[in-house]
Design a protein around this motif. Structure first.
Motif, PDB file in Angstrom:
ATOM      1  N   THR A 114       1.068  -1.314   0.114  1.00  0.00           N
ATOM      2  CA  THR A 114       0.231   0.203  -0.139  1.00  0.00           C
ATOM      3  C   THR A 114       0.991   1.392  -0.088  1.00  0.00           C
ATOM      4  OG1 THR A 114      -1.816  -1.213   1.370  1.00  0.00           O
ATOM      5  CG2 THR A 114      -1.131   0.931   1.143  1.00  0.00           C
ATOM      6  N   GLY A 115       0.596   1.979  -0.945  1.00  0.00           N
ATOM      7  CA  GLY A 115       1.652   3.642  -0.810  1.00  0.00           C
ATOM      8  C   GLY A 115       2.986   3.746  -2.369  1.00  0.00           C
ATOM      9  N   LYS A 116       2.505   2.063  -2.304  1.00  0.00           N
ATOM     10  CA  LYS A 116       3.808   2.247  -3.038  1.00  0.00           C
ATOM     11  C   LYS A 116       4.147   2.307  -4.848  1.00  0.00           C
ATOM     12  CE  LYS A 116       6.678  -1.158  -0.161  1.00  0.00           C
ATOM     13  NZ  LYS A 116       7.140  -2.460  -0.609  1.00  0.00           N
ATOM     14  N   ALA A 117       4.760   2.862  -5.209  1.00  0.00           N
ATOM     15  CA  ALA A 117       4.568   3.322  -6.211  1.00  0.00           C
ATOM     16  C   ALA A 117       4.971   1.252  -7.395  1.00  0.00           C
ATOM     17  CB  ALA A 117       6.462   4.072  -7.442  1.00  0.00           C
ATOM     18  N   PRO A 118       4.555   1.535  -8.560  1.00  0.00           N
ATOM     19  CA  PRO A 118       4.953   0.022  -9.287  1.00  0.00           C
ATOM     20  C   PRO A 118       5.914   0.119  -9.592  1.00  0.00           C
ATOM     21  CG  PRO A 118       3.623   1.461 -10.286  1.00  0.00           C
ATOM     22  CD  PRO A 118       3.675   2.475  -9.512  1.00  0.00           C
ATOM     23  N   ASP A 119       6.576  -2.168  -9.485  1.00  0.00           N
ATOM     24  CA  ASP A 119       7.824  -2.562  -9.055  1.00  0.00           C
ATOM     25  C   ASP A 119       8.565  -2.049 -10.470  1.00  0.00           C
ATOM     26  OD1 ASP A 119       8.944  -5.478  -8.077  1.00  0.00           O
ATOM     27  OD2 ASP A 119       9.962  -4.761 -10.485  1.00  0.00           O
ATOM     28  N   PRO A 120       9.837  -0.995 -10.190  1.00  0.00           N
ATOM     29  CA  PRO A 120       9.854   0.123 -11.257  1.00  0.00           C
ATOM     30  C   PRO A 120      10.630  -1.777 -12.735  1.00  0.00           C
ATOM     31  CG  PRO A 120      11.943  -0.541  -9.534  1.00  0.00           C
ATOM     32  CD  PRO A 120      10.909  -0.930  -8.859  1.00  0.00           C
TER      33      PRO A 120
END
Ligand code: 4NP
Length: 161
Positions: A47-53
């Protein structure tokens, strides 16, 4: 307004990819003002994280920017807000069906089984523990099924069953 929710496990690989690809396709089709898109995970870990690089890079290679998306967990209200709730794999689908059986609302669908056209696969495989090829394959499957979904949305907007 038609509302589409893509759901995977973490909401950092597959469902944000589908979210970004569909937004781009809607723009091309002139449907952006008629369709809202969101994505969520069955788990709340990211939750709250940007998509995996790796997903960001694979999407970028197809001209899709998903860097601004942030993960969230699916919840019961979603079943009363979204018109399409689209699971990436069977495990996501069965987790969603558990919620649906409690809450009613929109019945989830397995995204590729409902809208895939060119691939003989019914699940978008989890790419998290694999290599780059897995992330490219996620894009292939999602782009194909988004075409089917766009066709269905056109029909819905035209008032056909
Ligand atoms: P997603 O991929 O469900 O496509 O976002 C995963 C992301 C994270 C994990 C598993 C799958 N994880 O175990 O943290």
């Amino acid at each position: 307004m038609i509302r589409v929710l893509f759901v995977c496990l973490g909401n950092i690989c597959r469902s944000p990819t589908a979210h970004g690809v569909l937004l781009g396709r809607l723009e091309e089709e002139g449907l952006s003002t008629q369709v809202q898109v969101d994505s969520a995970g069955t788990a709340e870990w990211h939750t709250g994280k940007a998509p995996d690089p790796r997903s960001q890079a694979a999407a970028n290679d197809r001209g899709v920017d998903i860097s601004g998306l942030r993960a969230r967990q699916v919840n019961e209200d979603d079943f009363h807000i979204f018109d399409y709730i689209l699971a990436m794999d069977r495990s996501n689908f069965s987790d969603l069906m558990e919620i649906y059986e409690r809450t009613g609302g929109t019945r989830p669908k397995l995204f590729l089984r409902a809208f895939g056209r060119s691939f003989d696969e019914h699940e978008v495989p989890d790419p998290y523990y694999g290599g780059e090829a897995g992330f490219r394959h996620v894009l292939d499957l999602i782009e194909d099924a988004c075409d089917g979904l766009i066709a269905d949305i056109h029909q819905t907007l035209a008032g056909k069953p």
